[in-house]
Design an enzyme around this catalytic site. Sequence first.
Site, short mmCIF file in Angstrom:
data_model
loop_
_atom_site.label_atom_id
_atom_site.label_comp_id
_atom_site.label_asym_id
_atom_site.label_seq_id
_atom_site.Cartn_x
_atom_site.Cartn_y
_atom_site.Cartn_z
N SER A 82 -70.96 17.10 -37.67
CA SER A 82 -70.83 15.87 -38.42
C SER A 82 -70.14 14.80 -37.57
O SER A 82 -70.68 14.42 -36.53
CB SER A 82 -70.09 16.15 -39.73
OG SER A 82 -70.22 15.08 -40.63
N HIS A 103 -74.51 20.94 -45.63
CA HIS A 103 -73.62 20.39 -44.60
C HIS A 103 -72.40 21.28 -44.35
O HIS A 103 -71.53 20.93 -43.56
CB HIS A 103 -73.14 19.00 -45.05
CG HIS A 103 -72.61 18.13 -43.96
ND1 HIS A 103 -73.41 17.60 -42.96
CD2 HIS A 103 -71.35 17.67 -43.71
CE1 HIS A 103 -72.67 16.86 -42.15
NE2 HIS A 103 -71.41 16.88 -42.57
N ASP A 112 -79.03 18.98 -46.80
CA ASP A 112 -77.78 18.28 -46.55
C ASP A 112 -77.87 16.89 -47.18
O ASP A 112 -78.65 16.05 -46.75
CB ASP A 112 -77.58 18.18 -45.03
CG ASP A 112 -76.27 17.54 -44.62
OD1 ASP A 112 -75.70 16.77 -45.40
OD2 ASP A 112 -75.85 17.79 -43.47
#
Length: 290
Positions: A153, A267, A230
Site C-alpha cells: 500500500s 487489501h 480490494d
Amino acid sequence: MGFTVDQSIKSFDGRLLKLSHKSEVTHTEMAVNVYLPQQYFAEGSKKLPILLYLSGLTCTPNNASEKAFFQPYANKYGFAVVYPDTSPRGANVAGEDDSWDFGTGAGFYLDATEEPWSKNYRMYTYLLKELLPLIGKEYERLDTTNISICGHSMGGYGALMLYLKNPDIFNSCSAFAPIANPSNCQWGQKCFGNYLGSDKAKWAQYDPCELIHNFKGEKKPILIHQGTADNFYRRDHQLQPENLVKAAKNSPLDGLIDLKLVDGYDHSYYFISSFVADHCAFHAKYMGLD
C-alpha cells in the site's frame, strides 16, 4: 547512537528483534523490527542480504513481522528482513494525529519541505542515510551492499519510489497493492500537498509514474500483486497499478512491470501472506540466493 533491544523473540528458528533508537534525522525515537534468520547465527556463515519491507498507512513495525510471515522464507533463502516504522512518532507537530491517512503512521517515505513537517517528517533520508547504515554498523553480518525492497500500500508506493530513485542501492523491487500513482489519488494528493506544497514538480520527484521515465538502473522486472476484491483498488481508486504499467511504456522498464491481478483478494495481511512466498523467491534470485 546505536539500537536498544526492547525484545528478542525466537521465531522460525531465527530471532525477531524489536529495536528502538534516537534518530538525528527525525528528531524522535524510532522503532524498527529486524528478523535475523537462523543462518545469521551459524558459525562461519557469510554476510546475509537484507530485504527492506515498508508497511502501509497506520502500521507500525509489528504488523508485518507478526502477520506477513516472511520468516520461513527468510530462513529458506538466508536473508534478513528489516521492518521500519511508517513515520516519526511523538514529534508533537500540530495536526499530526488528526486523521489516519496523514501525519502519524503516514510519513509517505519522503522528505517534507513544508512547515511544520520539514523538521521531523524526513523518512526518505532516515531510511537511506541513517537506518540502513546503522543496521550495517550494529549487525556486521548483514550485507548493506545487497539489499532488495518490498512494501504494501503506502509502503508499496515507497518501495517503488525508493527503487526507481536509487537503483544503485536496491537489487530488486516488489509491491503488494501499491499506491502506484500518488499524484492522481486522494491519499497521495493529501500527503504530497501538505508535505511538499502545491508545486507539482516536487510531487513528480516522488511519484513512481513520473520517476520510471528516467530510471537509470539495470532492466529488471518489478513484481506487483493486486487483489481484485480490494476496495481501495476497485472502488476508491487509490492504488491504480495499471497507471504504472502505462507509464512504463517507452521507458527504460517498458514491459517489465509484472502486474499480477489475483481474483478475490482484499487489501489485508491475509492477501499479503498468501503471496509472500512469491515475493521472497523473486528477491532471492536478485540477491544471488536462489
